[in-house]
Design a protein around this motif. Sequence first.
Motif, PDB file in Angstrom:
ATOM      1  N   TYR A  33      21.121   9.254  -7.770  1.00  0.00           N
ATOM      2  CA  TYR A  33      20.514   9.588  -9.060  1.00  0.00           C
ATOM      3  C   TYR A  33      20.396  11.080  -9.307  1.00  0.00           C
ATOM      4  O   TYR A  33      20.377  11.519 -10.458  1.00  0.00           O
ATOM      5  N   GLY A  78      21.906  11.279 -17.741  1.00  0.00           N
ATOM      6  CA  GLY A  78      21.743  10.091 -18.576  1.00  0.00           C
ATOM      7  C   GLY A  78      21.886   8.833 -17.734  1.00  0.00           C
ATOM      8  O   GLY A  78      22.556   8.849 -16.698  1.00  0.00           O
ATOM      9  N   ILE A  79      21.229   7.761 -18.206  1.00  0.00           N
ATOM     10  CA  ILE A  79      21.230   6.496 -17.455  1.00  0.00           C
ATOM     11  C   ILE A  79      21.652   5.353 -18.375  1.00  0.00           C
ATOM     12  O   ILE A  79      21.190   5.258 -19.518  1.00  0.00           O
ATOM     13  N   TYR A 131      21.344   1.364 -18.391  1.00  0.00           N
ATOM     14  CA  TYR A 131      20.718   0.201 -17.757  1.00  0.00           C
ATOM     15  C   TYR A 131      21.444  -1.043 -18.249  1.00  0.00           C
ATOM     16  O   TYR A 131      21.433  -1.338 -19.446  1.00  0.00           O
ATOM     17  N   ARG A 145      14.289   0.932 -13.576  1.00  0.00           N
ATOM     18  CA  ARG A 145      13.712   2.107 -14.235  1.00  0.00           C
ATOM     19  C   ARG A 145      12.749   2.841 -13.300  1.00  0.00           C
ATOM     20  O   ARG A 145      12.780   4.061 -13.189  1.00  0.00           O
ATOM     21  N   GLU A 183      13.320   6.656 -12.242  1.00  0.00           N
ATOM     22  CA  GLU A 183      12.384   7.693 -12.713  1.00  0.00           C
ATOM     23  C   GLU A 183      11.594   8.323 -11.571  1.00  0.00           C
ATOM     24  O   GLU A 183      11.140   9.455 -11.690  1.00  0.00           O
ATOM     25  N   GLN A 217      12.160  10.893 -16.612  1.00  0.00           N
ATOM     26  CA  GLN A 217      12.790  10.286 -17.798  1.00  0.00           C
ATOM     27  C   GLN A 217      13.994  11.091 -18.254  1.00  0.00           C
ATOM     28  O   GLN A 217      13.898  12.294 -18.421  1.00  0.00           O
ATOM     29  N   LYS A 218      15.090  10.406 -18.468  1.00  0.00           N
ATOM     30  CA  LYS A 218      16.325  11.032 -18.989  1.00  0.00           C
ATOM     31  C   LYS A 218      16.804  10.208 -20.180  1.00  0.00           C
ATOM     32  O   LYS A 218      16.417   9.047 -20.314  1.00  0.00           O
ATOM     33  N   SER A 233      18.468   7.547 -22.060  1.00  0.00           N
ATOM     34  CA  SER A 233      18.875   6.263 -21.498  1.00  0.00           C
ATOM     35  C   SER A 233      19.329   5.317 -22.587  1.00  0.00           C
ATOM     36  O   SER A 233      18.937   5.448 -23.749  1.00  0.00           O
ATOM     37  N   ALA A 237      14.336   4.119 -23.766  1.00  0.00           N
ATOM     38  CA  ALA A 237      15.697   4.190 -24.304  1.00  0.00           C
ATOM     39  C   ALA A 237      15.637   4.145 -25.827  1.00  0.00           C
ATOM     40  O   ALA A 237      14.791   3.458 -26.397  1.00  0.00           O
ATOM     41  N   LEU A 256      25.299   7.622 -25.893  1.00  0.00           N
ATOM     42  CA  LEU A 256      24.501   8.260 -24.838  1.00  0.00           C
ATOM     43  C   LEU A 256      24.833   9.751 -24.752  1.00  0.00           C
ATOM     44  O   LEU A 256      23.938  10.590 -24.617  1.00  0.00           O
TER      45      LEU A 256
END
Length: 186
Positions: free
Chosen positions: A86, A91-92, A94, A111, A115, A120-121, A123, A154, A175
Amino acid sequence: MVIGSISVQKSYIYKICIVGNGGVGKTSMVLRYCENAFKENYIMTIGSNFSTKTVDLQEYPHFQVKLQIWDLAGQKHFSFVRPPFYRGATGIIYVFDLTRRSSFAELLEWRNEVEKVIGQKPSIIVGNKLDLADQGKREVSYQDGESLKGELHANNYFETSAKVGDSIDNVFKILTLEILKTSGKI
Ligand code: G3D
Ligand code: MG
Protein backbone atom coordinates in the motif's frame (compact mmCIF):
# COMPACT_ATOMS: atom_id res chain seq x y z
CA MET A 1 -1.29 25.27 -18.41
CA VAL A 2 -1.37 27.30 -21.61
CA ILE A 3 0.82 30.39 -21.92
CA GLY A 4 -0.14 32.24 -25.08
CA SER A 5 -0.12 29.50 -27.68
CA ILE A 6 2.43 27.30 -25.88
CA SER A 7 0.89 24.28 -24.21
CA VAL A 8 2.87 22.69 -21.41
CA GLN A 9 3.00 18.91 -21.13
CA LYS A 10 2.74 17.67 -17.57
CA SER A 11 3.64 14.11 -16.71
CA TYR A 12 2.73 12.19 -13.60
CA ILE A 13 3.05 8.63 -12.41
CA TYR A 14 0.54 7.41 -9.86
CA LYS A 15 0.54 4.22 -7.88
CA ILE A 16 -2.92 2.63 -7.63
CA CYS A 17 -3.76 -0.41 -5.49
CA ILE A 18 -6.62 -2.70 -6.38
CA VAL A 19 -8.00 -4.59 -3.38
CA GLY A 20 -10.87 -6.90 -2.47
CA ASN A 21 -11.47 -10.57 -1.72
CA GLY A 22 -9.91 -13.32 -3.83
CA GLY A 23 -11.97 -14.20 -6.89
CA VAL A 24 -13.81 -10.88 -7.29
CA GLY A 25 -11.99 -10.20 -10.56
CA LYS A 26 -9.13 -7.83 -9.68
CA THR A 27 -6.56 -9.47 -11.93
CA SER A 28 -9.11 -9.76 -14.74
CA MET A 29 -9.88 -6.04 -14.47
CA VAL A 30 -6.22 -5.06 -14.63
CA LEU A 31 -5.60 -7.38 -17.58
CA ARG A 32 -8.64 -6.00 -19.38
CA TYR A 33 -7.48 -2.43 -18.86
CA CYS A 34 -3.78 -2.98 -19.58
CA GLU A 35 -4.04 -5.51 -22.39
CA ASN A 36 -1.96 -3.33 -24.66
CA ALA A 37 0.34 -2.03 -21.96
CA PHE A 38 4.02 -1.91 -22.64
CA LYS A 39 5.09 -4.17 -19.82
CA GLU A 40 3.99 -6.08 -16.80
CA ASN A 41 6.24 -6.73 -13.85
CA TYR A 42 5.89 -9.51 -11.36
CA ILE A 43 7.23 -8.84 -7.91
CA MET A 44 7.23 -12.27 -6.40
CA THR A 45 8.78 -11.33 -3.07
CA ILE A 46 5.63 -9.68 -1.73
CA GLY A 47 3.15 -11.73 -3.70
CA SER A 48 1.90 -8.93 -5.89
CA ASN A 49 2.53 -7.54 -9.33
CA PHE A 50 2.06 -4.24 -11.06
CA SER A 51 1.15 -3.26 -14.58
CA THR A 52 1.54 0.15 -16.16
CA LYS A 53 -0.74 2.01 -18.49
CA THR A 54 -1.05 5.58 -19.72
CA VAL A 55 -4.55 6.90 -19.04
CA ASP A 56 -6.55 8.23 -21.95
CA LEU A 57 -7.56 11.72 -20.73
CA GLN A 58 -9.05 13.33 -23.84
CA GLU A 59 -10.33 16.41 -22.02
CA TYR A 60 -6.87 17.16 -20.65
CA PRO A 61 -4.50 16.69 -23.60
CA HIS A 62 -1.61 18.43 -21.88
CA PHE A 63 -1.57 15.94 -19.01
CA GLN A 64 0.17 12.64 -19.37
CA VAL A 65 -0.67 10.31 -16.50
CA LYS A 66 0.82 6.87 -16.20
CA LEU A 67 -0.74 4.50 -13.71
CA GLN A 68 1.26 1.85 -11.93
CA ILE A 69 -1.49 -0.57 -10.94
CA TRP A 70 -0.68 -2.93 -8.09
CA ASP A 71 -2.66 -6.12 -7.91
CA LEU A 72 -2.46 -8.41 -4.88
CA ALA A 73 -1.82 -12.06 -5.32
CA GLY A 74 -2.25 -14.56 -2.52
CA GLN A 75 -4.80 -14.98 0.17
CA LYS A 76 -6.63 -12.52 2.32
CA HIS A 77 -5.24 -13.85 5.60
CA PHE A 78 -1.64 -12.91 4.79
CA SER A 79 -2.29 -9.33 5.85
CA PHE A 80 1.14 -8.94 7.46
CA VAL A 81 2.84 -8.86 4.04
CA ARG A 82 0.66 -6.06 2.72
CA PRO A 83 1.75 -2.70 4.23
CA PRO A 84 4.61 -2.32 1.69
CA PHE A 85 2.10 -3.01 -1.06
CA TYR A 86 0.00 0.00 0.00
CA ARG A 87 2.81 2.40 0.77
CA GLY A 88 3.05 5.26 -1.73
CA ALA A 89 -0.37 4.59 -3.26
CA THR A 90 -2.21 7.70 -4.46
CA GLY A 91 -5.51 5.94 -5.16
CA ILE A 92 -7.41 2.79 -4.22
CA ILE A 93 -9.87 0.65 -6.17
CA TYR A 94 -12.11 -1.43 -3.88
CA VAL A 95 -13.60 -4.36 -5.79
CA PHE A 96 -16.38 -6.75 -4.83
CA ASP A 97 -18.29 -9.39 -6.76
CA LEU A 98 -21.93 -8.44 -7.44
CA THR A 99 -22.85 -12.11 -7.16
CA ARG A 100 -21.19 -12.64 -3.77
CA ARG A 101 -22.59 -10.69 -0.83
CA SER A 102 -19.67 -11.56 1.49
CA SER A 103 -17.17 -9.87 -0.83
CA PHE A 104 -19.23 -6.67 -0.50
CA ALA A 105 -19.44 -6.76 3.32
CA GLU A 106 -15.73 -7.44 3.67
CA LEU A 107 -14.72 -4.29 1.81
CA LEU A 108 -14.92 -2.52 5.18
CA GLU A 109 -12.07 -4.72 6.42
CA TRP A 110 -10.07 -3.88 3.31
CA ARG A 111 -10.65 -0.19 3.95
CA ASN A 112 -9.42 -0.53 7.56
CA GLU A 113 -6.31 -2.33 6.41
CA VAL A 114 -5.53 0.21 3.68
CA GLU A 115 -6.20 3.30 5.80
CA LYS A 116 -4.10 1.97 8.67
CA VAL A 117 -1.09 2.20 6.35
CA ILE A 118 -1.77 5.21 4.10
CA GLY A 119 -4.81 7.02 5.52
CA GLN A 120 -7.62 8.23 3.27
CA LYS A 121 -6.80 8.47 -0.44
CA PRO A 122 -8.98 9.06 -3.49
CA SER A 123 -10.95 5.83 -3.81
CA ILE A 124 -13.49 4.22 -6.06
CA ILE A 125 -15.82 1.24 -5.46
CA VAL A 126 -16.41 -1.37 -8.12
CA GLY A 127 -19.05 -4.08 -8.22
CA ASN A 128 -17.68 -6.52 -10.81
CA LYS A 129 -19.22 -9.42 -12.77
CA LEU A 130 -22.12 -7.34 -14.03
CA ASP A 131 -22.63 -9.88 -16.84
CA LEU A 132 -23.44 -12.56 -14.23
CA ALA A 133 -25.55 -10.16 -12.16
CA ASP A 134 -27.62 -9.48 -15.26
CA GLN A 135 -28.25 -13.22 -15.57
CA GLY A 136 -30.16 -13.30 -12.27
CA LYS A 137 -27.19 -13.94 -9.98
CA ARG A 138 -27.07 -10.52 -8.36
CA GLU A 139 -26.67 -10.50 -4.56
CA VAL A 140 -25.87 -6.80 -4.12
CA SER A 141 -28.17 -4.10 -5.46
CA TYR A 142 -26.95 -0.96 -7.20
CA GLN A 143 -28.27 1.03 -4.24
CA ASP A 144 -26.27 -1.06 -1.77
CA GLY A 145 -23.14 -0.40 -3.79
CA GLU A 146 -23.84 3.32 -3.84
CA SER A 147 -24.53 3.31 -0.10
CA LEU A 148 -21.00 2.11 0.67
CA LYS A 149 -19.42 5.28 -0.71
CA GLY A 150 -19.58 7.11 2.63
CA GLU A 151 -17.94 4.37 4.64
CA LEU A 152 -15.25 3.73 2.07
CA HIS A 153 -14.59 7.44 1.59
CA ALA A 154 -15.20 7.02 -2.13
CA ASN A 155 -16.86 9.52 -4.45
CA ASN A 156 -17.89 7.03 -7.10
CA TYR A 157 -19.39 3.58 -7.50
CA PHE A 158 -19.24 1.64 -10.76
CA GLU A 159 -20.59 -1.69 -11.91
CA THR A 160 -18.28 -3.45 -14.34
CA SER A 161 -17.69 -6.64 -16.22
CA ALA A 162 -14.05 -7.53 -16.71
CA LYS A 163 -15.32 -10.33 -18.94
CA VAL A 164 -17.26 -8.13 -21.34
CA GLY A 165 -15.27 -4.94 -20.70
CA ASP A 166 -18.12 -2.75 -19.43
CA SER A 167 -16.99 0.45 -17.70
CA ILE A 168 -13.47 -0.79 -16.96
CA ASP A 169 -11.71 2.13 -18.69
CA ASN A 170 -14.00 4.54 -16.90
CA VAL A 171 -13.01 3.27 -13.46
CA PHE A 172 -9.34 4.07 -14.04
CA LYS A 173 -10.06 7.36 -15.77
CA ILE A 174 -12.43 8.69 -13.09
CA LEU A 175 -10.03 7.71 -10.33
CA THR A 176 -7.17 9.45 -12.16
CA LEU A 177 -9.24 12.63 -12.55
CA GLU A 178 -10.08 12.48 -8.86
CA ILE A 179 -6.40 12.21 -7.94
CA LEU A 180 -5.57 15.16 -10.19
CA LYS A 181 -8.36 17.18 -8.59
CA THR A 182 -7.53 16.23 -5.01
CA SER A 183 -3.91 17.22 -5.53
CA GLY A 184 -4.95 20.54 -7.08
CA LYS A 185 -3.59 19.81 -10.54
CA ILE A 186 -6.90 20.38 -12.32
P1 G3D B 1 -8.97 -11.93 -8.33
O1 G3D B 1 -7.75 -11.42 -9.04
O2 G3D B 1 -9.75 -10.86 -7.66
O3 G3D B 1 -8.67 -13.07 -7.40
P2 G3D B 1 -9.65 -13.02 -10.91
O4 G3D B 1 -9.96 -12.51 -9.44
O5 G3D B 1 -9.40 -11.90 -11.83
O6 G3D B 1 -8.60 -14.06 -10.82
O7 G3D B 1 -11.03 -13.65 -11.31
C1 G3D B 1 -11.62 -14.72 -10.55
C2 G3D B 1 -12.58 -15.50 -11.46
O8 G3D B 1 -13.67 -14.65 -11.83
C3 G3D B 1 -11.98 -15.97 -12.77
O9 G3D B 1 -12.63 -17.14 -13.15
C4 G3D B 1 -12.37 -14.87 -13.75
O10 G3D B 1 -12.42 -15.32 -15.06
C5 G3D B 1 -13.75 -14.54 -13.25
N1 G3D B 1 -14.16 -13.18 -13.57
C6 G3D B 1 -13.49 -12.05 -13.32
N2 G3D B 1 -14.18 -10.98 -13.75
C7 G3D B 1 -15.33 -11.47 -14.27
C8 G3D B 1 -16.49 -10.84 -14.87
O11 G3D B 1 -16.60 -9.63 -15.01
N3 G3D B 1 -17.48 -11.68 -15.28
C9 G3D B 1 -17.40 -13.05 -15.14
N4 G3D B 1 -18.42 -13.76 -15.60
N5 G3D B 1 -16.33 -13.64 -14.60
C10 G3D B 1 -15.32 -12.86 -14.16
P3 G3D B 1 -11.96 -18.58 -13.03
O12 G3D B 1 -12.99 -19.48 -13.57
O13 G3D B 1 -10.72 -18.51 -13.84
O14 G3D B 1 -11.69 -18.77 -11.57
MG1 MG C 1 -5.74 -11.93 -8.70
